[in-house]
Design a protein around this motif. Structure first.
Motif: not given
Length: 56
Positions: A32-33, A46-51, A53-56
């Motif tokens: 990430v930048p 926080p956006g990565f943590i929130e998503k 499940g979608e990334m898995k």
């Protein structure tokens, strides 16, 4: 610390770890930048943590 620059080649490999149930898990590396800055911690991560499940 060695920095990775645009155009650098990352060696091929498979990253894994064993979780608490001794199940083999894959690892994903992403960048990430502004990593390790307050902006990154407060706005990007926080956006990565929130998503997660979608990334898995």
């Amino acid at each position: 610390m060695a920095l990775i620059a645009v155009g650098d080649v990352i060696p091929e490999g498979i990253l894994t770890y064993f979780d608490e149930q001794d199940q083999l898990q894959k690892v994903i590396i992403f960048g990430v930048p502004g990593a390790f800055t307050p902006t990154c911690s407060l706005k990007h991560v926080p956006g990565f943590i929130e998503k997660e499940g979608e990334m898995k």
